[in-house]
Design an enzyme around this catalytic site. Structure first.
Site, PDB file in Angstrom:
ATOM      1  N   CYS A 177       0.830  -1.203   0.000  1.00 56.85           N
ATOM      2  CA  CYS A 177       0.000   0.000   0.000  1.00 56.85           C
ATOM      3  C   CYS A 177       0.863   1.250   0.000  1.00 56.85           C
ATOM      4  O   CYS A 177       2.092   1.187   0.024  1.00 56.85           O
ATOM      5  CB  CYS A 177      -0.930  -0.003   1.217  1.00 56.85           C
ATOM      6  SG  CYS A 177      -0.042   0.030   2.794  1.00 56.85           S
ATOM      7  N   CYS A 220       3.371   1.572   2.750  1.00 59.02           N
ATOM      8  CA  CYS A 220       4.596   0.794   2.515  1.00 59.02           C
ATOM      9  C   CYS A 220       5.569   1.590   1.650  1.00 59.02           C
ATOM     10  O   CYS A 220       6.780   1.599   1.907  1.00 59.02           O
ATOM     11  CB  CYS A 220       4.259  -0.528   1.827  1.00 59.02           C
ATOM     12  SG  CYS A 220       3.173  -1.612   2.774  1.00 59.02           S
ATOM     13  N   ASP A 278      11.831  19.454 -33.655  1.00 57.09           N
ATOM     14  CA  ASP A 278      13.031  19.539 -34.482  1.00 57.09           C
ATOM     15  C   ASP A 278      12.651  19.124 -35.904  1.00 57.09           C
ATOM     16  O   ASP A 278      11.597  18.522 -36.121  1.00 57.09           O
ATOM     17  CB  ASP A 278      14.111  18.619 -33.905  1.00 57.09           C
ATOM     18  CG  ASP A 278      15.372  18.611 -34.746  1.00 57.09           C
ATOM     19  OD1 ASP A 278      15.801  19.702 -35.168  1.00 57.09           O
ATOM     20  OD2 ASP A 278      15.912  17.525 -34.990  1.00 57.09           O
ATOM     21  N   ASP A 330      15.765  14.677 -31.910  1.00 58.29           N
ATOM     22  CA  ASP A 330      16.436  13.390 -32.056  1.00 58.29           C
ATOM     23  C   ASP A 330      17.963  13.449 -31.984  1.00 58.29           C
ATOM     24  O   ASP A 330      18.610  12.439 -31.741  1.00 58.29           O
ATOM     25  CB  ASP A 330      16.048  12.742 -33.385  1.00 58.29           C
ATOM     26  CG  ASP A 330      16.763  13.390 -34.557  1.00 58.29           C
ATOM     27  OD1 ASP A 330      16.785  14.640 -34.618  1.00 58.29           O
ATOM     28  OD2 ASP A 330      17.305  12.650 -35.394  1.00 58.29           O
ATOM     29  N   ASP A 387      20.095  18.261 -29.813  1.00 55.37           N
ATOM     30  CA  ASP A 387      18.786  18.504 -29.195  1.00 55.37           C
ATOM     31  C   ASP A 387      18.763  18.140 -27.712  1.00 55.37           C
ATOM     32  O   ASP A 387      17.793  18.454 -27.021  1.00 55.37           O
ATOM     33  CB  ASP A 387      17.699  17.690 -29.919  1.00 55.37           C
ATOM     34  CG  ASP A 387      17.475  18.157 -31.345  1.00 55.37           C
ATOM     35  OD1 ASP A 387      17.457  19.378 -31.556  1.00 55.37           O
ATOM     36  OD2 ASP A 387      17.344  17.302 -32.236  1.00 55.37           O
TER      37      ASP A 387
END
EC number: 7.2.2.-
Length: 758
Positions: free
Chosen positions: A48, A51, A455, A635, A639
């Site tokens: 839970c 925890c 891009d 990519d 970038d």
């Protein structure tokens, strides 16, 4: 799970040194660079939100721990830690010790483990035992309710007690172990009120039986446990169903492979034991076990797990292959280039697990904090209810029954499940659409965006230039250019090679000048292939298209024009973003005329070209200062800075390694429609999380007063509590069914088909 790891957990729990185990944990950890390592531990006792808070809190007290995330779905904790602190080498066993001090057993996480299946079998058996006991006790109760005399009634009560006692011990061990663990270590969890409720119900019944009382509730206590176990079993099954995407992905990696030794002998070895540099034999029909390079053989490879394409790809000597892909037609000899835990499949599974972990998500923090304080509040409320009814009626038995009902009906299961189950389902849904999530909090941030900055090369376009005027060029000059291009792996050179017939490399003094082109000195003179300024000494104009000029002694022989095809479904994706009220823009380092031409063809008015990596970051910051929350899609290595600076980021699978590492999402298929698909999925997940919060809170607002007023028996409370948890889970699973009917159903279909053409 290794014996050494189990021994480590035991030894650290007892306070002894375990240096061999420490070395194993070091070897099992993964180097992240910058002096950081990552270790994955299984914590079967985590159930839970309380925890999660306990385990993460215990680890964060360690100065060596950079961050710790508990995945409630897989019951796994991921720890990122420093190799050295204060000049002292970190001992990973300290992490096991810290978790053990909080009452949780730990061991090394194994993706191929069958713990989940074993637990499901145990839960089903417990349901059967409790159901059998409840049925028999109810049959005995019928005789009591029918008016049996005192002696018969007492006999049946004692028989019921003898049936209920062992059943409660065996079937209720899941709740009792968890509750005792929590209390013994000075904390509480959602199993504590359940254990109290079942025990009090049985204790009250036994007291009545000893005192020859008319009423006993053995049937209620066992039936209560029966319904609680049904709820826990269904919850476990639903979590497993939500994780089917990860489970299916893990099964794509074979358990072992045939290793070829330098002397020619062969050995079948577990995949985890294969080391980079070793040679493997992969027969037709087998999956590639680890990332590798083909050193002998030719075959067709099913790479649908990588790029979504249904058509096989041909691989030969020198080609690279990824783990999980399927060898279709011929045997291959591979050289392993990565260990199993660093392979392509492991990377994707890691992204999926990270997505389920929740990261820094605001909703996850709210749910964890609420569940953390919920159990103490429940105990206090049940105590106040007992005291209140005692003051009103003075009947201990009735007051206890109502207090038990309050303990059961207020169990915070639904609240603890509200967020993680949606994140698990959403991560699986994105995976089915070809989108990998590296951080669960990224989905929350993606749902907030109102702008997409893209891009150009490799993102809006395929990144593979295509020669468009080959028919206008004399075959001899095309052949000459191809012979020069053979000396380069530049995309423009590769496009020229692909457009010409097979040729031999041009002989002579060869020099490739980065950013300019190739120069070859021959008896005929100096041939140049590259930019116009390099080839003929005149910048000229490219008219919005990429060009390469072939020249002899600065005299132009041919002009090659190229275009980089837009990604499939690019225009449809831009239109889908517009329908989602999201503005789009282009941030590119390419020349302005080329960027302008592409922006015009896609209907994007906001574009910028000739940008350096720093200028891209400035443009992203300017959008943020204007109040926009931007998704950046890129990519290249250039970038990476803007991907990291963005509110949220995405990269294609073809991106450079640095770009993929910097991005929050990675999309595997070629169509750009992954972008609106991911946005719509994240928005829908956000709506479901808010709905789950409303359902969990609404349930308690209605159910708690009913229980306090005495209108709910313990049995009714158990049914209501289990139902609330299942409602939350089923609501999350709606994401799988309803998303296809959303605003980007067409985009999702394009992604999944993998067969779109622009």
């Amino acid at each position: 799970m290794s014996c050494c790891a189990v021994g480590a957990a035991t030894m650290v729990a007892e306070g002894r040194q375990a240096s061999p185990a420490s070395e194993e944990l070091w070897l099992a950890s993964r180097a992240l660079g910058g002096g950081l390592r990552q270790t994955e531990l299984s914590v079967p006792g985590a159930y839970c939100g309380a925890c999660i808070a306990t385990i993460e809190g215990a680890l964060r007290t360690k100065p060596e721990v950079e961050r710790a995330r508990v995945n409630l779905s897989s019951r796994r904790v991921s720890i990122v830690w420093k190799e050295e602190v204060g000049g002292r080498r970190t001992d990973p066993c300290d992490f096991l010790h810290a978790i053990a001090e909080r009452g949780y057993q730990t061991h090394l996480f194994s993706p191929g483990g069958e713990e989940g299946d074993d637990l499901l079998k145990q839960l089903i058996l417990a349901v059967a035992v409790s159901g059998f006991a409840a049925t028999n006790i109810m049959l005995l109760s019928v005789s009591v309710w029918s008016g049996a005399d005192a002696a018969t009634r007492d006999l049946f009560h004692w028989i019921s007690a003898l049936i209920a006692g062992p059943a409660l011990i065996y079937a209720g061990r899941f709740f009792y172990k968890s509750a005792w663990n929590a209390v013994r270590h000075g904390r509480t969890n959602m199993d504590v009120p359940i254990a109290l409720a079942v025990s009090l119900s049985y204790g009250m019944s036994l007291h009545e039986t000893i005192g020859h009382g008319e009423h006993a509730w053995f049937d209620a206590s066992v039936t209560l446990l029966f319904f609680l176990l049904i709820g826990r079993t269904l919850d476990h099954m639903m979590r497993g169903r939500a994780r089917t995407a990860i489970s299916g992905l893990a099964r794509l990696s074979p358990r072992g492979a045939t290793v070829v030794h330098p002397d020619g002998s062969r050995e079948y070895r577990a995949v985890d034991e294969i080391k980079p540099g070793e040679r493997l034999i992969v027969a037709a029909g087998e999956r590639i076990p680890v990332d590798g390079r083909v050193v002998y053989g030719t075959s067709d490879i099913d790479r649908s797990v990588v790029n979504g394409e249904s058509s096989p790809a041909v691989v030969a000597t020198g080609d690279t292959v990824q783990a999980g892909t399927l060898n279709l037609t011929g045997p291959l000899t591979l050289e392993a280039t990565a260990a199993a835990r660093d392979s392509f499949i492991a990377e994707i599974i890691g992204m999926m697990e990270a997505a389920e972990g929740g990261g820094r998500a605001r909703y996850r923090r709210i749910a964890d904090r609420a569940a953390r304080f919920y159990s103490p509040a429940v105990h206090l409320l049940a105590l106040l209810t007992f005291v209140g009814w005692m003051l009103v009626e003075g009947d201990v038995r009735h007051a206890l029954l109502i207090a038990v009902a309050v303990l059961i009906i207020t169990c915070p299961c639904a609240l603890g499940l509200a967020v993680p189950v949606v994140q698990v389902v959403a991560a699986g849904r994105l995976f089915q659409g070809g989108v990998m999530v590296k951080d669960g909090s990224a989905m929350e941030r993606l749902a907030e965006i109102d702008m997409v900055l893209l891009d150009k090369t490799g993102t809006l376009t395929i990144g593979r230039p295509r020669l468009v005027n080959a028919h206008e060029i004399a075959p001899c000059r095309l052949a000459k250019a191809a012979a020069i291009a053979l000396h380069s792996r530049h995309p423009i050179a590769v496009a020229i090679q692909n457009s010409a017939r097979a040729v031999s490399p041009l002989a002579g003094g060869i020099r490739e000048i980065p950013g300019a082109g190739i120069e070859v000195k021959t008896e005929d003179g100096v041939y140049r292939l590259g930019s116009r300024n390099f080839a003929v000494g005149n910048p000229g104009s490219d008219g919005g298209q990429s060009q390469a000029i072939l020249s002899l002694d600065f005299r132009e022989l041919a002009c090659f024009r190229f275009e980089d095809r837009p990604r499939p479904a690019s225009r449809e994706s831009i239109e889908a973003l517009a329908r989602l009220d999201i503005a789009t823009g282009i941030l590119s380092g390419d020349r302005e005329p080329v960027v302008a031409a592409l922006a015009g063809s896609l209907g994007i008015s906001n574009w910028h070209g000739d940008l350096s990596p720093r200028e891209k970051v400035k443009a992203c910051d300017a959008a943020a200062e204007a109040g926009h929350k931007a998704l950046v899609v890129g990519d290249g290595i250039n970038d990476a800075p803007v991907l990291r600076a963005a509110h949220v980021s995405m990269a294609p699978a073809t991106a450079a390694d640095v770009g993929r590492q910097a991005a929050d999402f990675v999309f595997m298929h070629e169509p750009l429609s992954a972008v609106p698909f991911a946005i719509e999925t994240s928005r829908h997940a956000g709506r479901l999380i808010r709905q789950n919060f409303a359902l969990a809170i609404g349930y308690n607002v209605i159910a708690v007063p009913i229980a306090i007023l005495g209108y709910a028996t313990p049995l009714i409370a158990a049914v209501a509590m289990s139902t609330s948890s299942l409602v939350v889970v089923f609501n999350a699973l709606r994401l799988k069914r309803t998303l296809a009917a959303g605003k980007v159903a067409k985009a999702a279909a394009l992604i999944q088909s993998g067969a779109v053409t622009s």
